[in-house]
Structure formats: C-alpha cells, structure tokens
Motif scaffolding. Structure first.
Motif, PDB file in Angstrom:
ATOM      1  N   LEU A   1     -28.353   2.868  14.698  1.00  5.37           N
ATOM      2  CA  LEU A   1     -28.228   3.716  15.878  1.00  5.37           C
ATOM      3  C   LEU A   1     -27.369   3.040  16.944  1.00  5.37           C
ATOM      4  CD1 LEU A   1     -28.958   6.140  17.664  1.00  5.37           C
ATOM      5  CD2 LEU A   1     -31.099   4.958  18.242  1.00  5.37           C
ATOM      6  N   ALA A   2     -27.577   1.748  17.162  1.00 10.02           N
ATOM      7  CA  ALA A   2     -26.782   1.028  18.157  1.00 10.02           C
ATOM      8  C   ALA A   2     -25.303   1.024  17.774  1.00 10.02           C
ATOM      9  CB  ALA A   2     -27.301  -0.401  18.302  1.00 10.02           C
ATOM     10  N   ASP A   3     -25.016   0.874  16.478  1.00  9.77           N
ATOM     11  CA  ASP A   3     -23.636   0.910  16.002  1.00  9.77           C
ATOM     12  C   ASP A   3     -23.036   2.295  16.215  1.00  9.77           C
ATOM     13  OD1 ASP A   3     -21.351  -0.152  14.916  1.00  9.77           O
ATOM     14  OD2 ASP A   3     -22.052  -0.100  12.838  1.00  9.77           O
ATOM     15  N   TYR A   4     -23.819   3.325  15.903  1.00 10.85           N
ATOM     16  CA  TYR A   4     -23.365   4.705  16.118  1.00 10.85           C
ATOM     17  C   TYR A   4     -23.078   4.955  17.597  1.00 10.85           C
ATOM     18  CZ  TYR A   4     -23.532   9.822  16.308  1.00 10.85           C
ATOM     19  OH  TYR A   4     -23.241  11.144  16.540  1.00 10.85           O
ATOM     20  N   ASP A   5     -23.977   4.518  18.459  1.00 12.52           N
ATOM     21  CA  ASP A   5     -23.784   4.696  19.902  1.00 12.52           C
ATOM     22  C   ASP A   5     -22.480   4.051  20.351  1.00 12.52           C
ATOM     23  OD1 ASP A   5     -26.143   6.081  20.157  1.00 12.52           O
ATOM     24  OD2 ASP A   5     -27.302   4.385  20.909  1.00 12.52           O
TER      25      ASP A   5
ATOM     26  N   TYR B   1     -26.998  12.511  16.479  1.00  8.53           N
ATOM     27  CA  TYR B   1     -27.409  11.467  15.537  1.00  8.53           C
ATOM     28  C   TYR B   1     -28.235  11.995  14.361  1.00  8.53           C
ATOM     29  CZ  TYR B   1     -28.872   6.941  13.734  1.00  8.53           C
ATOM     30  OH  TYR B   1     -29.090   5.858  12.912  1.00  8.53           O
ATOM     31  N   PRO B   2     -29.149  12.952  14.535  1.00  9.78           N
ATOM     32  CA  PRO B   2     -29.846  13.489  13.351  1.00  9.78           C
ATOM     33  C   PRO B   2     -28.897  14.077  12.306  1.00  9.78           C
ATOM     34  CG  PRO B   2     -31.049  14.048  15.328  1.00  9.78           C
ATOM     35  CD  PRO B   2     -29.740  13.470  15.788  1.00  9.78           C
ATOM     36  N   HIS B   3     -27.743  14.578  12.736  1.00  9.50           N
ATOM     37  CA  HIS B   3     -26.748  15.056  11.766  1.00  9.50           C
ATOM     38  C   HIS B   3     -26.342  13.926  10.824  1.00  9.50           C
ATOM     39  CE1 HIS B   3     -23.174  17.244  10.255  1.00  9.50           C
ATOM     40  NE2 HIS B   3     -22.577  16.064  10.317  1.00  9.50           N
ATOM     41  N   VAL B   4     -26.155  12.729  11.379  1.00 10.49           N
ATOM     42  CA  VAL B   4     -25.787  11.570  10.576  1.00 10.49           C
ATOM     43  C   VAL B   4     -26.962  11.143   9.694  1.00 10.49           C
ATOM     44  CG1 VAL B   4     -25.251   9.101  10.729  1.00 10.49           C
ATOM     45  CG2 VAL B   4     -24.004  10.747  12.129  1.00 10.49           C
ATOM     46  N   MET B   5     -28.175  11.148  10.253  1.00  9.15           N
ATOM     47  CA  MET B   5     -29.349  10.749   9.466  1.00  9.15           C
ATOM     48  C   MET B   5     -29.535  11.639   8.241  1.00  9.15           C
ATOM     49  SD  MET B   5     -32.173   9.937  12.443  1.00  9.15           S
ATOM     50  CE  MET B   5     -33.427   9.421  11.258  1.00  9.15           C
ATOM     51  N   GLY B   6     -29.346  12.945   8.413  1.00  9.77           N
ATOM     52  CA  GLY B   6     -29.593  13.878   7.319  1.00  9.77           C
ATOM     53  C   GLY B   6     -28.369  14.273   6.526  1.00  9.77           C
ATOM     54  N   PHE B   7     -27.193  13.727   6.886  1.00 10.98           N
ATOM     55  CA  PHE B   7     -25.959  14.133   6.219  1.00 10.98           C
ATOM     56  C   PHE B   7     -25.987  13.933   4.703  1.00 10.98           C
ATOM     57  CE2 PHE B   7     -21.623  13.099   4.731  1.00 10.98           C
ATOM     58  CZ  PHE B   7     -21.021  14.320   4.941  1.00 10.98           C
TER      59      PHE B   7
ATOM     60  N   ARG C   1      -7.850   7.314  24.411  1.00 10.45           N
ATOM     61  CA  ARG C   1      -6.965   6.860  23.351  1.00 10.45           C
ATOM     62  C   ARG C   1      -7.775   6.760  22.067  1.00 10.45           C
ATOM     63  NH1 ARG C   1      -1.954   7.076  21.427  1.00 10.45           N
ATOM     64  NH2 ARG C   1      -1.362   5.190  20.232  1.00 10.45           N
ATOM     65  N   VAL C   2      -7.360   7.454  21.032  1.00 14.73           N
ATOM     66  CA  VAL C   2      -8.099   7.505  19.771  1.00 14.73           C
ATOM     67  C   VAL C   2      -7.298   6.707  18.736  1.00 14.73           C
ATOM     68  CG1 VAL C   2      -9.230   9.010  18.107  1.00 14.73           C
ATOM     69  CG2 VAL C   2      -8.854   9.814  20.430  1.00 14.73           C
ATOM     70  N   THR C   3      -7.804   5.556  18.355  1.00  8.34           N
ATOM     71  CA  THR C   3      -7.103   4.663  17.445  1.00  8.34           C
ATOM     72  C   THR C   3      -7.509   4.933  15.995  1.00  8.34           C
ATOM     73  OG1 THR C   3      -8.790   2.926  17.448  1.00  8.34           O
ATOM     74  CG2 THR C   3      -7.202   2.921  19.279  1.00  8.34           C
ATOM     75  N   PRO C   4      -6.748   4.400  15.031  1.00 10.93           N
ATOM     76  CA  PRO C   4      -7.136   4.576  13.623  1.00 10.93           C
ATOM     77  C   PRO C   4      -8.523   4.029  13.307  1.00 10.93           C
ATOM     78  CG  PRO C   4      -4.850   3.890  13.759  1.00 10.93           C
ATOM     79  CD  PRO C   4      -5.399   3.806  15.158  1.00 10.93           C
ATOM     80  N   ARG C   5      -9.016   3.071  14.090  1.00  8.26           N
ATOM     81  CA  ARG C   5     -10.355   2.533  13.837  1.00  8.26           C
ATOM     82  C   ARG C   5     -11.437   3.586  14.038  1.00  8.26           C
ATOM     83  NH1 ARG C   5     -12.324  -3.200  15.739  1.00  8.26           N
ATOM     84  NH2 ARG C   5     -14.073  -2.285  14.584  1.00  8.26           N
ATOM     85  N   VAL C   6     -11.151   4.604  14.844  1.00  5.24           N
ATOM     86  CA  VAL C   6     -12.132   5.675  15.018  1.00  5.24           C
ATOM     87  C   VAL C   6     -12.446   6.322  13.668  1.00  5.24           C
ATOM     88  CG1 VAL C   6     -12.420   8.015  15.942  1.00  5.24           C
ATOM     89  CG2 VAL C   6     -11.678   6.163  17.448  1.00  5.24           C
ATOM     90  N   GLY C   7     -11.420   6.508  12.832  1.00  2.48           N
ATOM     91  CA  GLY C   7     -11.642   7.105  11.522  1.00  2.48           C
ATOM     92  C   GLY C   7     -12.491   6.234  10.622  1.00  2.48           C
ATOM     93  N   THR C   8     -12.167   4.946  10.539  1.00  3.25           N
ATOM     94  CA  THR C   8     -12.900   4.056   9.647  1.00  3.25           C
ATOM     95  C   THR C   8     -14.278   3.707  10.207  1.00  3.25           C
ATOM     96  OG1 THR C   8     -11.747   2.168  10.654  1.00  3.25           O
ATOM     97  CG2 THR C   8     -10.813   3.083   8.628  1.00  3.25           C
ATOM     98  N   ASP C   9     -14.370   3.496  11.522  1.00  5.68           N
ATOM     99  CA  ASP C   9     -15.674   3.159  12.104  1.00  5.68           C
ATOM    100  C   ASP C   9     -16.650   4.316  12.001  1.00  5.68           C
ATOM    101  OD1 ASP C   9     -14.772   0.654  12.728  1.00  5.68           O
ATOM    102  OD2 ASP C   9     -14.629   0.981  14.890  1.00  5.68           O
ATOM    103  N   TYR C  10     -16.174   5.540  12.258  1.00  4.51           N
ATOM    104  CA  TYR C  10     -17.094   6.679  12.158  1.00  4.51           C
ATOM    105  C   TYR C  10     -17.482   6.931  10.704  1.00  4.51           C
ATOM    106  CZ  TYR C  10     -19.478  11.039  12.945  1.00  4.51           C
ATOM    107  OH  TYR C  10     -20.453  12.005  12.975  1.00  4.51           O
ATOM    108  N   ALA C  11     -16.552   6.718   9.772  1.00  2.00           N
ATOM    109  CA  ALA C  11     -16.905   6.862   8.361  1.00  2.00           C
ATOM    110  C   ALA C  11     -18.033   5.904   7.995  1.00  2.00           C
ATOM    111  CB  ALA C  11     -15.681   6.603   7.486  1.00  2.00           C
ATOM    112  N   ARG C  12     -17.962   4.697   8.539  1.00  3.88           N
ATOM    113  CA  ARG C  12     -18.980   3.695   8.219  1.00  3.88           C
ATOM    114  C   ARG C  12     -20.334   4.085   8.782  1.00  3.88           C
ATOM    115  NH1 ARG C  12     -20.180  -0.062  11.607  1.00  3.88           N
ATOM    116  NH2 ARG C  12     -18.156   0.062  12.642  1.00  3.88           N
TER     117      ARG C  12
END
Length: 298
Positions: free
Chosen positions: A66-70, A85-91, A195-206
């Motif tokens: 949760l802290a990482d997601y935040d 966050y529940p969307h991620v928990m139940g995805f 500013r939305v960097t490429p890390r947003v894609g990889t970090d959110y995927a994680r």
C-alpha cells in the motif's frame, strides 16, 4: 488450483459462485492470455459473459505494498485505503475471469474505456476483505463490442466498495452507439501540471499487477498501434483522486471516461471544478489540450 462451487446458481442473476482459495497469480494469467492469442490456440468464445461469479475471501491489506502504491500514485499515507486501491487488490480476480478461454472477448487488445468506483464507507488498513468478480452487459459499439467487469469488496459480508470497469474489444463489426464526433470543447483551466515519465508505466505495472506491455515496452506499445508506451488509465484516475483527497467525503462515487492515451513521457494538465453534487475533473495534454480523462465525483 483447487476450486469449489457454492452449489445452486443465484436465482436473480443465474450466476454460480466459484470460491478460490487465494488470489490468482497475475503473471500466469497474462501468459495464458498471450498464448491464447496465437493463431490456432484460442478456444471457442462464448456469445455472452460466463454465468459465474469468482470469489476470494480473507484478503488482508499489505501495508508495504500500500505504501508503494501511495508513492506511485501520489496519495499520502493514511489509515484508510485510497478509493482506487481495492481495484488493485482484486484485479487478479477480474483478470482470472477475463482470461478464461470461453470469455466472449480476448484480453489482448481490449481497451479500458471507463471506470466507476463507489465507496460506501472508508476501508481501514487493518480490515480484511472478500472480493467477488463477474462480467455483464456485453453490447455492441461502433468499433466492436464492450462489456462491464464488476469487482465488489465486502467486509463481514457487507459490501463496502464496488468497481465497474468497461472494456472495449476492437473489432470490425459493430452497430452500437457511436461517439459524439462534434466539435471538441475547450480545455478547462488547469490547476496543476504533472510530468509523466516512463517510470510511471513500469512502476504502476509493478504495484498494480497489470503488466500489459503497452504500458511498459516501446516494442509492446508499437505492436498495438502506439508509437510509445502509454500510462495506465487507472494510474491517471488514482493520480486525480490523490489531488482531490482532502476534499472527498467518506462515501462517494467517482466515475471517469478514458479519452486519449497519455504517452510516456509527457506532461498533463489537471483541472478540477466544484459541481452541484461534488467535483468535475479532467486531464488534458499540457500543450495541445487533447483530452485524456474526464471524471466526476458525487
């Protein structure tokens, strides 16, 4: 994986509940979807969503996750869950449903076009949830077909959270409602730019478990017609809610329509205006004012 049904289908919906012992592993489900997309490997698709409701009980909140997601989405640490966050928990449960060989549309190539979340009450970080997932309302669209995947979170047998994700399967056939192709309205005045960097894609995927390559790989994005990776729609929604966090009530519904993808890297403009029932908000390209997301809270 061991599964068992609760027995008789529910009379109102004719769905049989299938209880899983634990959340499925998202990685294995993506591999199943990719293999099923190869010529000659896909099964026969059903004409309607499966008459099944998947369920997993006793899902705790992982505080480190949760802290990482935040951090990735811009939320402050708190003793209650962000609405997204529940969307991620139940995805993974929804993903299990959508990767079934008989699911009416293939997972590869579907586009998340809208999402609605209802928070009935704040969910504390020390609570344990039960999740259920099912699909409904398969309908035509001028670019193919779309359907809704419903994810419900409950505590002690009482629903506390509900998410409805609308997915579009792009196909040549159609015949449903067409988009309004009229003149594009002017973008509202921006209250912030990000500013939305490429890390947003990889970090959110994680942190989300959604490893669709259109968000993490230039090659993967090009295979699906994008010149470069794009941000996850649910990251965009979460980032907007993080900006509104101090102005949200304990119970509310937030819905968004995902417009044009957010390319990575890029700069987006966020706007929010009070409305009769709550807030209206949007994301636009900071330079061209092309719309990325339009939403409301009420």
């Amino acid at each position: 994986m061991t599964e068992f049904t609760t027995g008789t289908p529910e009379p109102a919906t004719a769905r049989t509940t299938v209880e899983l012992p634990r959340m499925p592993a998202a990685g294995a489900l993506y591999r199943r979807a990719l293999v099923g997309a190869l010529p000659g490997t896909g099964g026969r698709r059903a004409p309607q969503p499966p008459a099944v409701r998947l369920s997993v009980a006793d899902v705790p909140v992982d505080l480190d996750h949760l802290a990482d997601y935040d951090r990735v989405c811009g939320f402050r640490l708190a003793d209650r869950l962000p609405a997204t966050y529940p969307h991620v928990m139940g995805f993974p449960l929804a993903l299990r449903l959508m990767t079934a060989p008989e699911f009416p549309v293939p997972l590869t190539g579907v586009v998340h076009v809208a999402n609605r979340i209802t928070v009935h009450r704040p969910i504390r970080t020390d609570e344990t949830l039960e999740f259920t997932a099912y699909a409904e309302n398969l309908r035509p669209h001028d670019r193919g077909r779309q359907l809704d995947v419903v994810l419900v979170g409950s505590v002690g047998g009482v629903e506390v959270w509900r998410g409805v994700s609308t997915y579009l399967s792009r196909e040549r056939r159609g015949g449903g409602d067409r988009r309004d192709r009229g003149e594009r309205p002017a973008a509202p005045a921006a209250s912030a730019s990000w500013r939305v960097t490429p890390r947003v894609g990889t970090d959110y995927a994680r942190v989300s478990g959604d490893h669709n390559p259109i968000h993490t790989s230039r090659l993967g994005a090009r295979l699906f017609g994008f010149p470069r990776p794009i941000a996850h729609g649910m990251w965009s929604k979460a980032r907007c809610l993080a900006a509104l966090a101090n102005r949200l009530p304990d119970a509310f519904t937030v819905e968004v329509a995902f417009k044009l993808p957010v390319p990575l890297p890029g700069t987006v403009a966020f706007s929010a205006t009070p409305a009769d029932s709550g807030w209206e908000f949007a994301l636009h390209d900071a330079r061209s004012a092309r719309p990325h997301l339009a939403g409301s809270v009420g």
